[in-house]
Write a protein that holds these residues in place. Structure first.
Motif, PDB file in Angstrom:
ATOM      1  N   ALA A   8       0.828  -1.212   0.000  1.00  0.00           N
ATOM      2  CA  ALA A   8       0.000   0.000   0.000  1.00  0.00           C
ATOM      3  C   ALA A   8       0.862   1.261   0.000  1.00  0.00           C
ATOM      4  O   ALA A   8       0.470   2.291  -0.554  1.00  0.00           O
ATOM      5  CB  ALA A   8      -0.899   0.000   1.237  1.00  0.00           C
ATOM      6  N   ARG A   9       2.018   1.194   0.597  1.00  0.00           N
ATOM      7  CA  ARG A   9       2.907   2.377   0.657  1.00  0.00           C
ATOM      8  C   ARG A   9       4.369   1.911   0.646  1.00  0.00           C
ATOM      9  O   ARG A   9       5.014   1.783   1.697  1.00  0.00           O
ATOM     10  CB  ARG A   9       2.585   3.200   1.909  1.00  0.00           C
ATOM     11  N   PRO A  10       4.883   1.624  -0.591  1.00  0.00           N
ATOM     12  CA  PRO A  10       6.283   1.188  -0.676  1.00  0.00           C
ATOM     13  C   PRO A  10       7.235   2.240  -0.081  1.00  0.00           C
ATOM     14  O   PRO A  10       6.961   3.443  -0.168  1.00  0.00           O
ATOM     15  CB  PRO A  10       6.518   1.040  -2.177  1.00  0.00           C
ATOM     16  N   LEU A  11       8.319   1.756   0.487  1.00  0.00           N
ATOM     17  CA  LEU A  11       9.375   2.649   1.006  1.00  0.00           C
ATOM     18  C   LEU A  11      10.044   3.329  -0.189  1.00  0.00           C
ATOM     19  O   LEU A  11      10.427   2.655  -1.148  1.00  0.00           O
ATOM     20  CB  LEU A  11      10.401   1.797   1.757  1.00  0.00           C
ATOM     21  N   ARG A  12      10.188   4.640  -0.132  1.00  0.00           N
ATOM     22  CA  ARG A  12      10.823   5.370  -1.247  1.00  0.00           C
ATOM     23  C   ARG A  12      12.231   5.816  -0.826  1.00  0.00           C
ATOM     24  O   ARG A  12      12.400   6.547   0.148  1.00  0.00           O
ATOM     25  CB  ARG A  12       9.980   6.601  -1.614  1.00  0.00           C
ATOM     26  N   VAL A  13      13.222   5.330  -1.568  1.00  0.00           N
ATOM     27  CA  VAL A  13      14.612   5.674  -1.246  1.00  0.00           C
ATOM     28  C   VAL A  13      15.260   6.389  -2.433  1.00  0.00           C
ATOM     29  O   VAL A  13      15.186   5.911  -3.566  1.00  0.00           O
ATOM     30  CB  VAL A  13      15.441   4.405  -0.905  1.00  0.00           C
ATOM     31  N   ALA A  14      15.889   7.532  -2.150  1.00  0.00           N
ATOM     32  CA  ALA A  14      16.716   8.214  -3.155  1.00  0.00           C
ATOM     33  C   ALA A  14      18.154   7.804  -2.890  1.00  0.00           C
ATOM     34  O   ALA A  14      18.661   7.984  -1.773  1.00  0.00           O
ATOM     35  CB  ALA A  14      16.577   9.728  -3.018  1.00  0.00           C
ATOM     36  N   VAL A  15      18.813   7.229  -3.907  1.00  0.00           N
ATOM     37  CA  VAL A  15      20.228   6.874  -3.788  1.00  0.00           C
ATOM     38  C   VAL A  15      21.003   7.909  -4.602  1.00  0.00           C
ATOM     39  O   VAL A  15      20.691   8.133  -5.776  1.00  0.00           O
ATOM     40  CB  VAL A  15      20.471   5.439  -4.313  1.00  0.00           C
ATOM     41  N   VAL A  16      21.973   8.553  -3.973  1.00  0.00           N
ATOM     42  CA  VAL A  16      22.709   9.630  -4.655  1.00  0.00           C
ATOM     43  C   VAL A  16      24.082   9.105  -5.085  1.00  0.00           C
ATOM     44  O   VAL A  16      24.980   8.960  -4.261  1.00  0.00           O
ATOM     45  CB  VAL A  16      22.852  10.865  -3.735  1.00  0.00           C
ATOM     46  N   GLY A  17      24.211   8.788  -6.372  1.00  0.00           N
ATOM     47  CA  GLY A  17      25.464   8.241  -6.904  1.00  0.00           C
ATOM     48  C   GLY A  17      25.226   6.841  -7.439  1.00  0.00           C
ATOM     49  O   GLY A  17      24.760   5.972  -6.704  1.00  0.00           O
ATOM     50  N   SER A  18      25.550   6.650  -8.731  1.00  0.00           N
ATOM     51  CA  SER A  18      25.259   5.351  -9.366  1.00  0.00           C
ATOM     52  C   SER A  18      26.517   4.516  -9.562  1.00  0.00           C
ATOM     53  O   SER A  18      26.646   3.796 -10.547  1.00  0.00           O
ATOM     54  CB  SER A  18      24.549   5.577 -10.699  1.00  0.00           C
ATOM     55  N   GLY A  19      27.463   4.629  -8.641  1.00  0.00           N
ATOM     56  CA  GLY A  19      28.647   3.765  -8.680  1.00  0.00           C
ATOM     57  C   GLY A  19      28.335   2.440  -8.005  1.00  0.00           C
ATOM     58  O   GLY A  19      27.168   2.149  -7.684  1.00  0.00           O
ATOM     59  N   TYR A  48      27.276   4.159 -13.296  1.00  0.00           N
ATOM     60  CA  TYR A  48      28.356   3.232 -12.889  1.00  0.00           C
ATOM     61  C   TYR A  48      29.595   3.883 -12.278  1.00  0.00           C
ATOM     62  O   TYR A  48      30.571   3.192 -11.995  1.00  0.00           O
ATOM     63  CB  TYR A  48      28.775   2.268 -14.028  1.00  0.00           C
ATOM     64  N   GLY A  49      29.618   5.187 -12.070  1.00  0.00           N
ATOM     65  CA  GLY A  49      30.702   5.827 -11.322  1.00  0.00           C
ATOM     66  C   GLY A  49      32.069   5.455 -11.846  1.00  0.00           C
ATOM     67  O   GLY A  49      32.330   5.506 -13.061  1.00  0.00           O
ATOM     68  N   LEU A  50      32.942   5.054 -10.912  1.00  0.00           N
ATOM     69  CA  LEU A  50      34.335   4.778 -11.287  1.00  0.00           C
ATOM     70  C   LEU A  50      34.496   3.500 -12.103  1.00  0.00           C
ATOM     71  O   LEU A  50      35.568   3.262 -12.648  1.00  0.00           O
ATOM     72  CB  LEU A  50      35.202   4.698 -10.030  1.00  0.00           C
ATOM     73  N   VAL A  51      33.444   2.683 -12.184  1.00  0.00           N
ATOM     74  CA  VAL A  51      33.589   1.500 -13.045  1.00  0.00           C
ATOM     75  C   VAL A  51      33.711   1.973 -14.494  1.00  0.00           C
ATOM     76  O   VAL A  51      34.472   1.421 -15.282  1.00  0.00           O
ATOM     77  CB  VAL A  51      32.415   0.509 -12.874  1.00  0.00           C
ATOM     78  N   ARG A  52      33.013   3.032 -14.816  1.00  0.00           N
ATOM     79  CA  ARG A  52      33.144   3.605 -16.156  1.00  0.00           C
ATOM     80  C   ARG A  52      34.320   4.589 -16.240  1.00  0.00           C
ATOM     81  O   ARG A  52      35.081   4.561 -17.191  1.00  0.00           O
ATOM     82  CB  ARG A  52      31.849   4.342 -16.536  1.00  0.00           C
ATOM     83  N   ALA A  53      34.456   5.446 -15.218  1.00  0.00           N
ATOM     84  CA  ALA A  53      35.374   6.584 -15.341  1.00  0.00           C
ATOM     85  C   ALA A  53      36.667   6.445 -14.536  1.00  0.00           C
ATOM     86  O   ALA A  53      37.483   7.348 -14.526  1.00  0.00           O
ATOM     87  CB  ALA A  53      34.653   7.863 -14.935  1.00  0.00           C
TER      88      ALA A  53
END
Ligand code: FAD
Ligand code: NAP
Length: 459
Positions: A8-19, A48-53
């Motif tokens: 009924a109310r999923p937990l909403r999480v913002a993740v900052v950074g896609s590494g 992908y953060g440092l995996v790419r860069a």
């Protein structure tokens, strides 16, 4: 009130950074028995953060970890908000309006300084800049490195120093089938660098590089490794470290260095010098760097706690190009606490703290949590620990008022933020792969932000 983490109310999480840390945190959330939605924000249009860069272009196999992240991103509960800088395009307070919890996994984007005179002279660069340049990170494409110099120095003996020095030492043939940018490949093709010095402040037993990385230096097509056998004579405290049964890393490194020291240089075009017990104390030159002043060190302290102490004896060497590879450093995010000395967001078991106080709803993972150390896999248990804390706190989290991710993306777009979705990224990915295949490379990266965005979203 409806319970968070339910259908009924999923937990909403913002993740900052896609590494790696951001993706492992998402994986942990998806594996939990809670209903969750995860939106990952990245300041770049590419994930992908440092995996790419960061990961070196000639270590392509390591990048296959991206397959795991792609599977996570295919989940219906996942959204990518690329090209959104948290702290600039959206504040942490605004995120709180749309998410019940915010997990910061924004890495360590700048570098430590040496704090010596001449550090900022032309010709003296950070490893961060060089790595970003050859890997196509948009922030570093206008950097210029004077590869007409014959002598290049790398300060530091970690694995980043190995990457930087190996890229300088390799021939074009050794690099041309990697995803190094064409611009970097062309510049390296014209390189006149002949002598590469990789300088450590402590000894061979304390070197941070790992055995496969140092071994690789012995197999370069046109570069001879050079090690002075005298530097491998060990004082009692170093011998004690070496003889510790757990220290296989140092024993393997030393065996490789001993083998290098026994070689007679075979006359290859370049030479790769590994030098120990030396600290840079000054970079000198008029308009640009011309020489490096080093102080000889001795080690002081108990085994495994030995630090480098200057002896007062200095030596100068002519060199026109230098890379400081002495560690990365986190960057503060406006509105969040920051521990200046370590360059991290302070936390306890992944919960962000300010002094003794835990700040509710805020979490950290990866390099911004523990500092700039550890390989890709190290971030998995780290992120899982943080998510365990987050899930344990779920009953006490303040539910956010807005719960529609698509509407939030639209709102940002209306404010002029050119948000890149995961589908957009997949189109860019396909274009890069196509461009690469045409020239025998796994991909030819887009390196300019505007070009990426115009391709995807129109000018
Ligand atoms: C040069 C180099 C080479 C490496 N090579 C290897 C290797 O070969 N093998 C290996 O196992 N490990 C390697 N590592 C280590 C590995 O890359 C790290 O352990 C790992 O990437 C850290 O993960 P992270 O998610 O904490 O940070 P990162 O990978 O740095 O990801 C952080 C992300 O956050 C984003 N971000 C930053 N600030 C913001 C903001 N304000 N708003 C939105 N997004 C933001 C960044 O764009 C980035 O995508 C290497 C590291 C370096 C520096
Ligand atoms: N192939 C791979 O798996 C790979 C590739 C790249 C990076 N990584 C990982 O990414 C992480 C970061 O790597 P890194 O190389 O940036 O960091 P690192 O492993 O911590 O190495 C930093 C180096 O800089 C030296 N240093 C620090 N301050 C100095 C100073 N003031 N003067 C002189 N030297 C100084 C350190 O010497 P001291 O030891 O004396 O402090 C050390 O040699 C590591 O965990 C690494 O393994 C892995």
């Amino acid at each position: 009130m409806t319970e968070l983490g339910t259908a009924a109310r999923p937990l909403r999480v913002a993740v900052v950074g896609s590494g790696p840390a951001g993706f492992y945190a998402t994986e942990a959330l998806f594996k939990s028995d809670r209903a969750v939605v995860v939106d990952i924000f990245d300041r770049l249009p590419t994930p992908y953060g440092l995996v790419r860069a960061g990961v070196a272009p000639d270590h392509q196999k390591l990048k296959s970890v991206i397959r795991i992240y792609e599977r996570i991103a295919e989940d219906q509960r996942f959204h990518f908000f690329g090209n959104v800088t948290v702290g600039r395009d959206v504040t942490v307070d605004e995120l709180r309006e749309h998410y019940d919890a915010i997990l910061l996994s924004c890495g360590a984007e700048t570098d430590r300084r040496l704090g010596i005179p001449g550090e900022d002279l032309a010709g003296s660069h950070t490893a961060t800049e060089f790595v970003g340049w050859y890997n196509g990170h948009p922030d570093y494409q206008d950097r210029e490195f004077d590869l007409s110099q014959e002598v290049a120095v790398v300060i530091g003996q970690g694995n980043v120093a190995m990457d930087v020095s190996r890229i300088l030492a390799k021939t074009v043939d050794e690099l041309k089938e990697t995803d190094i940018t064409q611009r970097a490949l062309d510049a390296l093709a014209a390189s006149r660098v002949r002598e590469i010095h990789v300088i450590g402040r402590r000894g061979p037993v304390q070197a941070k590089f790992t055995p496969p990385e140092i071994k690789e230096i012995g197999h370069l097509a046109d570069c001879d490794p050079v090690v002075d056998v005298a530097a491998l004579e060990l004082a009692p405290a170093c011998r004690a470290e070496l003889e510790d049964p757990k220290n296989t890393h140092a024993r393997k490194n030393l065996a490789v260095l001993e083998e290098f020291a026994s070689r007679t240089p075979s006359g290859k075009r370049r030479r790769y010098h590994l030098r120990f017990f030396l600290s840079p104390v000054g970079i000198e030159g008029d308009a640009r760097m011309e020489r490096l002043v080093l102080e000889k060190n001795r080690l002081s302290g108990e085994p495994f706690h030995q630090s480098a102490r200057g002896t007062g004896e200095t030596t100068a060497m002519e060199a026109g190009l230098l890379f400081r590879s002495v560690g990365y450093r986190g960057v503060p995010i406006p509105g969040l606490p920051f521990e200046e000395r370590k360059g991290i967001i302070p936390s306890r078991e992944g919960r962000v703290t300010e002094g003794e106080t835990i700040l509710p709803g805020l979490y950290v993972a990866g390099w911004i949590k523990r500092g700039p150390s550890g390989v890709i896999g190290t971030n998995k248990p780290d992120s899982y620990e943080t998510v365990a804390s987050l899930l344990a706190d779920i009953g006490g989290l303040a539910p956010c008022p807005h719960t529609d991710s698509a509407a939030f993306a639209e709102r940002l777009r209306a404010q002029g933020v050119r948000v890149v979705s995961f589908q957009d990224w997949k189109r860019l990915d396909a274009l890069e792969t196509e461009r690469g295949q045409a020239v025998g490379k796994p991909r030819e990266k887009f390196t300019r932000l505007e070009e990426m965005l115009d391709r995807l979203l129109g000018a």
